[in-house]
Design an enzyme around this catalytic site. Structure first.
Site, PDB file in Angstrom:
ATOM      1  N   LYS A 130       0.830  -1.209   0.000  1.00 53.39           N
ATOM      2  CA  LYS A 130       0.000   0.000   0.000  1.00 53.39           C
ATOM      3  C   LYS A 130       0.867   1.263   0.000  1.00 53.39           C
ATOM      4  O   LYS A 130       0.632   2.190  -0.759  1.00 53.39           O
ATOM      5  CB  LYS A 130      -0.943   0.029   1.231  1.00 53.39           C
ATOM      6  CG  LYS A 130      -1.868  -1.174   1.330  1.00 53.39           C
ATOM      7  CD  LYS A 130      -2.845  -1.060   2.502  1.00 53.39           C
ATOM      8  CE  LYS A 130      -2.184  -1.035   3.880  1.00 53.39           C
ATOM      9  NZ  LYS A 130      -1.499  -2.275   4.254  1.00 53.39           N
TER      10      LYS A 130
ATOM     11  N   ARG B 123      -9.720   1.183   8.916  1.00 53.04           N
ATOM     12  CA  ARG B 123      -9.312  -0.172   9.298  1.00 53.04           C
ATOM     13  C   ARG B 123     -10.399  -0.883  10.089  1.00 53.04           C
ATOM     14  O   ARG B 123     -10.225  -2.047  10.435  1.00 53.04           O
ATOM     15  CB  ARG B 123      -8.062  -0.086  10.158  1.00 53.04           C
ATOM     16  CG  ARG B 123      -6.792  -0.627   9.463  1.00 53.04           C
ATOM     17  CD  ARG B 123      -5.682  -0.375  10.397  1.00 53.04           C
ATOM     18  NE  ARG B 123      -4.438  -1.025  10.230  1.00 53.04           N
ATOM     19  CZ  ARG B 123      -3.352  -0.473   9.715  1.00 53.04           C
ATOM     20  NH1 ARG B 123      -3.403   0.701   9.155  1.00 53.04           N
ATOM     21  NH2 ARG B 123      -2.214  -1.124   9.748  1.00 53.04           N
TER      22      ARG B 123
ATOM     23  N   ARG C 252      11.882  -5.391   5.438  1.00 52.70           N
ATOM     24  CA  ARG C 252      11.824  -4.086   4.774  1.00 52.70           C
ATOM     25  C   ARG C 252      12.446  -2.966   5.617  1.00 52.70           C
ATOM     26  O   ARG C 252      12.488  -3.040   6.833  1.00 52.70           O
ATOM     27  CB  ARG C 252      10.392  -3.739   4.362  1.00 52.70           C
ATOM     28  CG  ARG C 252       9.448  -3.462   5.486  1.00 52.70           C
ATOM     29  CD  ARG C 252       8.023  -3.269   4.958  1.00 52.70           C
ATOM     30  NE  ARG C 252       7.112  -2.963   6.045  1.00 52.70           N
ATOM     31  CZ  ARG C 252       5.810  -2.774   5.889  1.00 52.70           C
ATOM     32  NH1 ARG C 252       5.257  -2.879   4.706  1.00 52.70           N
ATOM     33  NH2 ARG C 252       5.051  -2.495   6.933  1.00 52.70           N
TER      34      ARG C 252
ATOM     35  N   ARG D 243      14.340   0.971  10.202  1.00 54.35           N
ATOM     36  CA  ARG D 243      13.365  -0.116  10.197  1.00 54.35           C
ATOM     37  C   ARG D 243      12.306   0.189  11.235  1.00 54.35           C
ATOM     38  O   ARG D 243      12.620   0.729  12.299  1.00 54.35           O
ATOM     39  CB  ARG D 243      14.041  -1.445  10.587  1.00 54.35           C
ATOM     40  CG  ARG D 243      14.899  -2.003   9.509  1.00 54.35           C
ATOM     41  CD  ARG D 243      15.596  -3.282   9.948  1.00 54.35           C
ATOM     42  NE  ARG D 243      16.709  -3.549   9.059  1.00 54.35           N
ATOM     43  CZ  ARG D 243      16.647  -4.355   7.996  1.00 54.35           C
ATOM     44  NH1 ARG D 243      15.540  -5.015   7.736  1.00 54.35           N
ATOM     45  NH2 ARG D 243      17.691  -4.514   7.212  1.00 54.35           N
TER      46      ARG D 243
ATOM     47  N   ARG E 252      -0.601  -8.319  13.523  1.00 55.82           N
ATOM     48  CA  ARG E 252      -1.150  -7.326  12.586  1.00 55.82           C
ATOM     49  C   ARG E 252      -2.000  -8.004  11.504  1.00 55.82           C
ATOM     50  O   ARG E 252      -3.025  -7.471  11.090  1.00 55.82           O
ATOM     51  CB  ARG E 252      -0.005  -6.506  11.976  1.00 55.82           C
ATOM     52  CG  ARG E 252       0.610  -5.552  13.014  1.00 55.82           C
ATOM     53  CD  ARG E 252       1.996  -5.065  12.623  1.00 55.82           C
ATOM     54  NE  ARG E 252       2.008  -4.300  11.409  1.00 55.82           N
ATOM     55  CZ  ARG E 252       3.113  -4.075  10.690  1.00 55.82           C
ATOM     56  NH1 ARG E 252       4.282  -4.582  11.080  1.00 55.82           N
ATOM     57  NH2 ARG E 252       3.054  -3.355   9.604  1.00 55.82           N
TER      58      ARG E 252
END
Ligand code: AMP
Length: 231
Positions: free
Chosen positions: A26, A101, A140, A173, A185
């Site tokens: 996203k 959400r 990531r 990070r 999550r």
């Protein structure tokens, strides 16, 4: 933003929602849409992380929830989002990344947009395999200066230690990008956020894209949707 490359075909303000679990891409896609269409990415995760870093009351309340991979209360998130939506750079349109959400947030967004004479242009569900998301999220990191995203396995800078985009040499990070928290999550996503796919389908604004493809191919697909819904 590179003004010359910007697509200037939008005739009305775009309100785009990107739906998808953590790691779906996203944020990456929102940044690309920002550059292409001059839209503004509104990431409630980024806004909350800024509130945590600034030590505001909302940030203090959100910190431990975020570290555990849970969802911050609708009240806090809505207040932060509303403030950001009121800023003048959002008039061309917004890409909501990580918001709404929960069904409560979706309803509050409808009300907020109605007050401003706006409506949702498209809610785009990025469909991905959960199993792949843990690896995507765990590796990531981003450039500390410009926010460009990288990954230990899938996307390293061309010159090691030097951001392709801005030449920055510091990277960071997220504290919640670890295998354990990603599990929580993903659970929160399926329990609270995935039901919004049906919510937007009922309203006739749902689009789906295959989020497992190449970044540029997904960007092209999203760009076509944006052009279509804002023409
Ligand atoms: P993200 O950057 O979108 O992955 O969000 C990071 C974390 O911020 C999430 O795991 C939640 O704890 C919190 N968060 C971000 N956006 C929301 C939201 N719309 N509602 C509730 N919590 C949120």
């Amino acid at each position: 933003m590179t003004g010359a490359a910007m697509n200037d075909t939008l005739t009305k303000a775009a309100v785009l929602i990107l739906l998808g679990p953590p790691g779906a891409g996203k944020g990456t896609q929102a940044r690309m849409l920002e550059e292409t269409f001059g839209l503004v990415q509104l990431s409630t995760g980024d806004l909350l992380r800024a509130a945590v870093a600034a030590g505001t009351e909302a940030g203090l309340a959100a910190k431990s929830v975020m570290e555990a991979g849970g969802l911050v209360s609708d009240e806090i998130v809505l207040a932060i989002l509303k403030d950001r939506m009121a800023e003048p750079d959002t008039t061309r349109g917004v890409i909501l990344d990580g918001f709404p959400r929960t069904p409560g947030q979706a309803e509050a967004l409808d009300a907020l947009l109605a007050e401003q004479g706006l409506a949702i242009s498209a809610a785009i569900s990025m469909e991905v395999d959960d199993a792949a998301m843990v690896a995507r999220v765990s590796g990531r990191y981003t450039c500390a200066q410009c926010g460009e995203g990288y990954h230990d396995s899938f996307k390293q800078p061309a010159v090691a230690g030097c951001c392709d985009k801005c030449g920055g040499t510091a990277f960071k990070r997220r504290a919640d990008d670890n295998a354990e928290t990603v599990g929580a999550r993903l659970t929160a996503y399926h329990a609270s956020t995935a039901p919004l796919i049906a919510y937007y389908e009922t309203r006739g604004v749902l689009r789906t894209v295959d989020g497992m493809g190449a970044i540029d191919a997904i960007a092209a697909e999203l760009g076509a949707i944006v052009e279509q819904v804002t023409a």
